[in-house]
Design an enzyme around this catalytic site. Sequence first.
Site, PDB file in Angstrom:
ATOM      1  N   TYR A 155      -3.478  -0.135  10.192  1.00  0.00           N
ATOM      2  CA  TYR A 155      -3.203  -0.527   8.806  1.00  0.00           C
ATOM      3  C   TYR A 155      -1.789  -0.114   8.402  1.00  0.00           C
ATOM      4  O   TYR A 155      -1.056  -0.889   7.777  1.00  0.00           O
ATOM      5  CB  TYR A 155      -4.242   0.124   7.892  1.00  0.00           C
ATOM      6  CG  TYR A 155      -4.168  -0.322   6.448  1.00  0.00           C
ATOM      7  CD1 TYR A 155      -4.582  -1.598   6.088  1.00  0.00           C
ATOM      8  CD2 TYR A 155      -3.719   0.534   5.459  1.00  0.00           C
ATOM      9  CE1 TYR A 155      -4.530  -2.006   4.764  1.00  0.00           C
ATOM     10  CE2 TYR A 155      -3.666   0.131   4.134  1.00  0.00           C
ATOM     11  CZ  TYR A 155      -4.075  -1.127   3.793  1.00  0.00           C
ATOM     12  OH  TYR A 155      -4.019  -1.538   2.484  1.00  0.00           O
ATOM     13  N   SER A 188       0.835  -1.197   0.000  1.00  0.00           N
ATOM     14  CA  SER A 188       0.000   0.000   0.000  1.00  0.00           C
ATOM     15  C   SER A 188       0.868   1.245   0.000  1.00  0.00           C
ATOM     16  O   SER A 188       2.032   1.213   0.431  1.00  0.00           O
ATOM     17  CB  SER A 188      -0.893   0.009   1.247  1.00  0.00           C
ATOM     18  OG  SER A 188      -1.616   1.221   1.373  1.00  0.00           O
TER      19      SER A 188
END
Length: 289
Positions: free
Chosen positions: A154, A141
């Site tokens: 996250y 990501s």
Amino acid sequence: MTPRQLPTREPSILITGCSSGIGYSTAHALHLRGYRVFASARNPADVTTLKEEGLEALQLDLNSSQSISAAVAEVLERTNGQLFALFNNGAFGQPGAVEDLTTEVLRQQFETNLFGTHELTRQIIPVMRRQGGGRIIQNSSLLGLVALPFRGAYNASKYALEGLSDTLRLELKGSGIDLILIEPGPITSQFRHNALQLFLQNIDTDNSPFTATYRQLLNRLNHIGPTAPFTLPPEAVVEKVIQALESPSPRARYRVTLPTTLFATARRLLPTSWLDRLLLAVSRSENRH
């Protein structure tokens, strides 16, 4: 199969997190491209849907060692013990300020995004060693490169995935197994909807120093309308996955969206204080929408 060479027959790939978004699009695209795709999902209903759509689908819950082992055994039984590629795509995002995250909630984030992925990868590596090579693709990501407020769980899981993958890539040198990171930025998917449900379930918004900010965050997560700037469809990730699978010498990283490229550059060039100001400005801008 020789190292750094595509199989002469239909190449097989196991993909996690195929219920929607990137995993779903990748599974269908590779199937049409001639790959033998094993599309996995946690929810049995999603597995049924994938089968009805013509894919070889199976249940795989990254939170369950038993489920991981059963899925690997099933795939290898169908392929006579070989697998060309693994795409570790399955993940979720838990919003909330770091001080509002219980240790158990943080642990759940890591169970799927890191520990389950690691366990699955460890079971596949010996298969690829025996056959002389393969490709392991990790879906990371933008938030594995830079941090944004209220995404600490996250952020941490993707930073950890980046570090684990960099180490594994070095350790696999000479084995014929390529380890590749895909680094998307904003991609259209069910990610925001799922994050909203987890936020409501796990964060005590009424007893937080960030109550006012959380109201803005909820407005953003509930927002239905135009996507964030520079958002791309899942097919943009699929394109990079195909490059990672089919290049004779795949790159260590493939960045997908403009924000990912820009922030990767900013992280390398800007002083930390400047980068912090930029990231805080991005976060404030997000929550105003």
